[in-house]
Design a protein around this motif. Structure first.
Motif, mmCIF file in Angstrom:
data_model
loop_
_atom_site.group_PDB
_atom_site.id
_atom_site.type_symbol
_atom_site.label_atom_id
_atom_site.label_comp_id
_atom_site.label_asym_id
_atom_site.label_seq_id
_atom_site.Cartn_x
_atom_site.Cartn_y
_atom_site.Cartn_z
ATOM 1 N N MET A 1 0.833 -1.201 0.000
ATOM 2 C CA MET A 1 0.000 0.000 0.000
ATOM 3 C C MET A 1 0.872 1.256 0.000
ATOM 4 O O MET A 1 1.837 1.355 0.745
ATOM 5 N N LYS A 2 0.526 2.199 -0.867
ATOM 6 C CA LYS A 2 1.305 3.423 -0.960
ATOM 7 C C LYS A 2 1.065 4.316 0.261
ATOM 8 O O LYS A 2 -0.039 4.413 0.761
ATOM 9 N N SER A 6 4.791 8.834 -0.345
ATOM 10 C CA SER A 6 5.188 8.290 -1.651
ATOM 11 C C SER A 6 4.289 8.816 -2.768
ATOM 12 O O SER A 6 4.746 9.045 -3.887
ATOM 13 N N ILE A 7 3.008 9.014 -2.474
ATOM 14 C CA ILE A 7 2.090 9.588 -3.454
ATOM 15 C C ILE A 7 2.502 11.017 -3.788
ATOM 16 O O ILE A 7 2.558 11.408 -4.961
ATOM 17 N N LEU A 11 3.983 12.856 -7.597
ATOM 18 C CA LEU A 11 3.211 13.862 -8.318
ATOM 19 C C LEU A 11 4.123 14.922 -8.929
ATOM 20 O O LEU A 11 5.199 15.205 -8.404
ATOM 21 N N GLN A 135 -8.365 13.455 -3.220
ATOM 22 C CA GLN A 135 -8.305 12.000 -3.257
ATOM 23 C C GLN A 135 -7.452 11.564 -4.442
ATOM 24 O O GLN A 135 -7.742 11.908 -5.585
ATOM 25 N N ILE A 136 -6.391 10.821 -4.137
ATOM 26 C CA ILE A 136 -5.485 10.286 -5.155
ATOM 27 C C ILE A 136 -5.149 8.855 -4.783
ATOM 28 O O ILE A 136 -4.761 8.572 -3.643
ATOM 29 N N ASP A 137 -5.310 7.937 -5.730
ATOM 30 C CA ASP A 137 -5.018 6.513 -5.483
ATOM 31 C C ASP A 137 -5.724 6.003 -4.223
ATOM 32 O O ASP A 137 -5.134 5.309 -3.392
ATOM 33 N N ASP A 138 -6.983 6.351 -4.091
ATOM 34 C CA ASP A 138 -7.814 5.943 -2.951
ATOM 35 C C ASP A 138 -7.368 6.541 -1.620
ATOM 36 O O ASP A 138 -7.904 6.191 -0.570
ATOM 37 N N GLU A 139 -6.384 7.424 -1.658
ATOM 38 C CA GLU A 139 -5.932 8.102 -0.439
ATOM 39 C C GLU A 139 -6.611 9.468 -0.336
ATOM 40 O O GLU A 139 -6.500 10.307 -1.233
#
Length: 225
Positions: A1-2, A6-7, A11, A135-139
């Motif tokens: 899981m990120k 890291s997200i 970017l 919200q990015i990559d479910d985060e």
């Protein structure tokens, strides 16, 4: 899981103030206790500090001074909101400050909707503040923009969507921004808990590890350096 860190690293770089100003016109500014000019005494009043910032920018022929993430500062000693009898004094800054003149456009860091906003009135507080939800990559996470102008929140509505780079607000003057030299306090928040239009931007040493985890370095996203 990120992880959120890291997200943010993955970017593209983004800006949160006036998009016409290139990062080559930014300069780091140390406002910690190590700054011999201001670090060993209480911070000057807002007008004196504004002169200090302006002289620093002019001396270095740049437009924006930035810094302050996880920086221990004496400037908070002048305000009672950072100290309570039952807790340690809060003096560690957990956002990133960008110092530039009042009225400068403030930009949405990423696509997002208005989570909340509030005029945090009080000497040493944020003044007008906007929090965006992303919200990015479910985060799901949040960005906070503090020390804005009053007009920035006059006609704002919760849920309003802003595109990355869109004008979100303008920077406030000292009489409306908590009595600081004009600047943007920009902060990334993983879990905003029950806060609404507000979130701690300064912590004490005992809580520092929690806030480092919950509020990663904004420069991971801005990539100023």
């Amino acid at each position: 899981m990120k992880t959120l860190a890291s997200i943010l690293k993955a970017l593209p770089r983004t800006k949160v103030i006036d998009s016409s100003i290139d990062y080559s016109e930014y300069i780091p500014l140390d406002l910690s206790v190590l700054n011999k000019e201001i670090g060993e005494k209480k911070a000057p009043n807002a007008s004196d500090f504004e002169v200090y910032i302006q002289n620093y920018l002019e001396k270095n022929a740049v437009k924006v001074a930035y810094g302050g993430y996880i920086e221990t500062r004496n400037m908070y000693k002048r305000s009672e909101i950072f100290k309570k009898a039952s807790t340690l004094e809060r003096d560690i800054h957990i956002g990133l400050d960008l110092w530039i003149k009042a009225g400068t456009p403030v930009l949405a860091a990423l696509d997002g909707k208005v989570h909340s906003f509030k005029n945090n009135i009080g000497f040493g507080d944020y003044g007008p503040t906007i929090i965006l939800e992303h919200q990015i990559d479910d985060e799901v996470f949040y960005t906070l923009y503090g020390h804005l102008s009053l007009e920035s929140i006059e006609h704002l509505t919760v849920g309003t969507f802003f595109k990355k780079g869109e004008n979100l607000a303008t920077l406030g003057k000292s009489f409306e921004n908590g009595d600081y030299a004009p600047h943007l306090h920009f902060q990334i928040i993983r879990d905003i808990q029950d806060y609404w239009g507000d979130y701690p931007g300064v912590c004490n040493i005992n809580d520092l590890n929690f806030y480092i985890e919950n509020c990663p370095d904004p420069n991971l996203l801005l990539k100023i350096t």
